[in-house]
Design an enzyme around this catalytic site. Structure first.
Site, PDB file in Angstrom:
ATOM      1  N   GLN A  79      -4.623  -1.907   9.292  1.00 46.02           N
ATOM      2  CA  GLN A  79      -3.985  -2.518   8.434  1.00 46.02           C
ATOM      3  C   GLN A  79      -5.003  -3.197  10.159  1.00 46.02           C
ATOM      4  O   GLN A  79      -4.197  -3.529  11.137  1.00 46.02           O
ATOM      5  CB  GLN A  79      -2.721  -3.418   9.086  1.00 46.02           C
ATOM      6  CG  GLN A  79      -2.403  -4.648   8.107  1.00 46.02           C
ATOM      7  CD  GLN A  79      -3.320  -4.226   6.398  1.00 46.02           C
ATOM      8  OE1 GLN A  79      -2.884  -3.624   5.941  1.00 46.02           O
ATOM      9  NE2 GLN A  79      -4.077  -5.374   6.576  1.00 46.02           N
ATOM     10  N   ASP A  88     -10.716   3.142   3.390  1.00 50.24           N
ATOM     11  CA  ASP A  88     -11.185   1.832   4.224  1.00 50.24           C
ATOM     12  C   ASP A  88     -12.319   1.486   3.882  1.00 50.24           C
ATOM     13  O   ASP A  88     -12.599   0.317   3.354  1.00 50.24           O
ATOM     14  CB  ASP A  88     -10.879   0.966   5.009  1.00 50.24           C
ATOM     15  CG  ASP A  88      -9.768   0.244   4.561  1.00 50.24           C
ATOM     16  OD1 ASP A  88      -9.030  -0.907   3.309  1.00 50.24           O
ATOM     17  OD2 ASP A  88      -8.597  -0.564   5.437  1.00 50.24           O
ATOM     18  N   LYS A 146       0.279  -1.517   0.245  1.00 54.94           N
ATOM     19  CA  LYS A 146      -0.155   0.129  -0.234  1.00 54.94           C
ATOM     20  C   LYS A 146       0.289   0.988   0.236  1.00 54.94           C
ATOM     21  O   LYS A 146       0.639   2.310  -0.895  1.00 54.94           O
ATOM     22  CB  LYS A 146      -0.897  -0.089   1.191  1.00 54.94           C
ATOM     23  CG  LYS A 146      -2.045  -1.033   1.233  1.00 54.94           C
ATOM     24  CD  LYS A 146      -2.935  -1.381   2.268  1.00 54.94           C
ATOM     25  CE  LYS A 146      -3.747  -2.310   2.297  1.00 54.94           C
ATOM     26  NZ  LYS A 146      -4.987  -2.965   3.395  1.00 54.94           N
TER      27      LYS A 146
END
Ligand code: NAP
Length: 285
Positions: free
Chosen positions: A97, A120, A53
């Site tokens: 994460q 997200d 990412k």
């Protein structure tokens, strides 16, 4: 029939070039889109995802900050970091994460992210916006699946109206949001899960099948209607330790009309849509 491949790498390349161009336009106005990636602990898979990412940001003109904390980080300290990132004007997207260590309540942390920075798309405000059809950040994996469908027919898109889509898996991050997105495109949607009886009877009716389970060979050739579109979200390891999906790719490609490979399918699209969301967060700021 041999299915046409839906190439997630090629589509990602095209979409990332667009992101890079829009990021350059923003930078010219003095705004560098910024993503903060927060990792707690040493989960090996998370290390790879986080690295990918951050690299994708760097490659496409986005600024990224990786905050990596030991697994012992107290929940209160993590919440304080989220609060600081929410207030930081150089950061437009905040991603935590998962998984988090067991002493941290992941939902509490996700809900602490400002919805304006929820790239997200896991915040209840984002999920609610998707549910009622309002603008908001869409979770990256199902968003990527939708982009893949849009790319079919030489970019004219796959017309979902009245088609039957079967989604196997009902997680909050993949199956459920994807089902809503398909529904909003006027597909008839069936969601299957571990208690579904006779999965094959469902999938055989489907024009579009999405497998998001996390088990190899959940979908085999005898379960697919000829010409169906098959999207494989799963990430598993085969006997040789190589990355593979939920779909028996070699068998199903003989029957399906379109199929996504693993690797090189949904995986790169997920990261691409994270870049798109971060860019849009910066554009809205
Ligand atoms: P998850 O939360 O474990 O959900 C799995 C779903 O599969 C559940 O809804 C479960 O049903 C269902 N299921 C389990 N066994 C089944 C069976 N035999 N038949 C039908 N349904 C069954 O997983 P997830 O987070 O959604 O992820 C799914 C897969 O996608 C994993 O391999 C993950 O690594 C991968 N993934 C890939 C990406 C990417 O970027 N490529 C992103 C996210 C996830 P119940 O609800 O009844 O338990």
């Amino acid at each position: 029939m041999t299915a046409q491949l839906i190439d997630g790498n090629a589509l990602s390349k095209q979409l990332r070039a667009e992101v890079a161009q829009r990021a350059a336009t923003l930078r010219a106005r003095g705004i560098t889109p910024g993503l903060a990636v927060v990792q707690v602990g040493e989960n090996p898979a998370s290390q790879v995802y986080v690295r990918n990412k951050v690299k994708a940001c760097e490659d496409n003109g986005l600024h990224s900050v990786l905050e990596h904390y030991p697994a012992t980080l107290p929940e209160a300290d993590l919440l304080a970091r989220i609060d600081a990132l929410n207030k930081n004007p150089a950061i437009h997207g905040v991603l935590v994460q998962l998984p988090l260590p067991p002493h941290i309540d992941a939902q509490k942390v996700i809900q602490a992210i400002s919805p304006a920075k929820d790239v997200d798309g896991f915040h209840v405000a984002s999920a609610g916006a998707l549910m009622v059809g309002l603008p908001g950040f869409r979770p990256c994996t199902p968003y990527g699946c939708m982009k893949m469908l849009e790319s079919l027919n030489a970019g004219k898109g796959y017309d979902l109206r009245g088609k039957h889509a079967v989604v196997i898996g009902r997680s909050n991050i993949v199956g459920k949001p994807l089902a809503l997105m398909l529904l909003q495109k006027n597909a008839t949607v069936t969601i299957c899960h571990s208690a579904t009886q006779n999965l094959k009877a469902m999938t055989l009716q489907a024009d579009v099948i999405v497998a998001a389970v996390g088990k190899r060979n959940v979908l085999t050739a005898d379960m697919v209607k000829p010409g169906a579109v098959v999207i494989d979200v799963g990430m598993n390891r085969n006997d040789e330790g190589k990355l593979c999906g939920d779909v028996d790719f070699e068998g199903v490609r003989q029957v399906a009309g379109y199929i996504t490979p693993v690797p090189g399918g949904v995986g790169p699209m997920t990261i691409t849509m994270l870049l798109v969301n971060t860019l849009e967060a910066a554009e809205r700021s």
